[in-house]
Enzyme design. Structure first.
Site, mmCIF file in Angstrom:
data_model
loop_
_atom_site.group_PDB
_atom_site.id
_atom_site.type_symbol
_atom_site.label_atom_id
_atom_site.label_comp_id
_atom_site.label_asym_id
_atom_site.label_seq_id
_atom_site.Cartn_x
_atom_site.Cartn_y
_atom_site.Cartn_z
ATOM 1 C CG HIS A 25 -70.685 53.820 2.166
ATOM 2 N ND1 HIS A 25 -69.366 53.645 2.536
ATOM 3 C CD2 HIS A 25 -70.656 54.347 0.913
ATOM 4 C CE1 HIS A 25 -68.575 54.046 1.541
ATOM 5 N NE2 HIS A 25 -69.339 54.465 0.540
ATOM 6 C CE1 TYR A 26 -72.276 50.131 9.254
ATOM 7 C CE2 TYR A 26 -73.569 48.227 8.599
ATOM 8 C CZ TYR A 26 -72.526 48.787 9.320
ATOM 9 O OH TYR A 26 -71.728 47.999 10.105
ATOM 10 C CB THR A 27 -74.822 56.481 8.604
ATOM 11 O OG1 THR A 27 -75.942 55.885 9.276
ATOM 12 C CG2 THR A 27 -75.304 57.214 7.360
ATOM 13 C CD GLU A 90 -71.999 56.796 4.377
ATOM 14 O OE1 GLU A 90 -72.630 55.996 5.092
ATOM 15 O OE2 GLU A 90 -70.754 56.890 4.380
ATOM 16 C CG HIS A 132 -67.265 51.062 2.802
ATOM 17 N ND1 HIS A 132 -67.290 51.851 3.922
ATOM 18 C CD2 HIS A 132 -66.056 51.294 2.233
ATOM 19 C CE1 HIS A 132 -66.164 52.531 4.021
ATOM 20 N NE2 HIS A 132 -65.394 52.215 3.003
ATOM 21 C CG ASP A 142 -70.245 50.120 5.453
ATOM 22 O OD1 ASP A 142 -69.081 49.721 5.652
ATOM 23 O OD2 ASP A 142 -70.502 51.215 4.910
#
Length: 236
Positions: A25-27, A90, A132, A142
């Site tokens: 993921h990215y945040t 993340e 994700h 993401d």
């Protein structure tokens, strides 16, 4: 693993499936502090096993044997409870809403080191190392088109993008979607599923349109085309 900081999140429960996936993921928040507060806020009801800052610092939020709450409503290769079957990581990045940017080398290097431990520990196959957006194509983008999947692929920590011996099978659009579902995607929202596939395997063009290049890439992924074609042609 040395260098990991433990900052436990209260947001987890018990797994009901064995670990077979990694979800990246990215945040998607303005900064690391905001992301950390959200991932540890009991009211938010979200978490991940690890968060990696842009300078490469790794924070463990949930122990691997517990079910972190990172994937939400998601699906991959027959698994609807992706949280139970996956390790969630993340990567601090503002995401498309706050100024999406490439992932720094320090961050990617820390991710590689972390995954070098996780992947063999659970015998996770390359096809089950996903973003994700792969497991929730209708909802998520993401880690996005700037994520360096090829760096992971060179280390056998992800599937590489097929680039050679590509052949368009000329499937109909419905045939492509069936093949995409066979590969692992939820195709309930077809255009979103196609765009997620493009984001992962053809990030330079995210038009959501099924074309010959998409068909050829998917065929190669399903058949191991690069390796099979090389063997047929006497290459190693």
């Amino acid at each position: 693993m040395a260098g990991i900081i433990d900052c436990p999140s209260p947001n987890y429960d018990e797994r009901t499936l064995p670990i077979s996936m990694v979800v990246l993921h990215y945040t998607g928040m303005q900064d690391a502090a905001s992301a950390f507060r959200r991932l540890t806020d009991p009211e938010a009801k979200v978490s991940a096993h690890y968060m990696i800052s842009e300078d490469g610092q790794v924070i463990r939020l949930v122990e691997e044997d517990k079910r972190a709450w990172h994937a939400g409503k998601s699906y991959w290769r027959g698994i609807a409870d992706v949280n139970s079957a996956s390790i969630g990581i993340e990567l601090v990045n503002p995401g498309h809403e706050w100024g999406y940017r490439p992932f720094p080398d320090e961050q990617m290097a820390a991710l590689v080191t972390l995954m070098m431990g996780i992947v063999p520990r659970y015998r996770i196959t390359r096809g089950n190392i996903v973003g994700h957006s792969d497991v929730a194509p209708a909802r998520k983008e993401d880690p996005g088109e700037l994520f360096d999947w090829e760096r992971l692929a060179r280390l056998r920590l992800a599937l590489p993008r097929p680039r050679t011996f590509l052949t368009d099978p000329h499937w109909s659009d419905s045939g492509f979607l069936l093949a995409l579902e066979r590969f692992g995607y939820d195709i309930v929202e077809p255009e979103a599923a196609v765009r997620a596939f493009q984001r992962r395997f053809r990030p330079e063009n995210l038009d959501g349109v099924i074309d010959g290049e998409c068909r050829a890439i998917l065929l190669s992924l399903l058949t191991g085309g690069d390796k099979a074609a090389a063997l047929r042609n006497g290459q190693h």
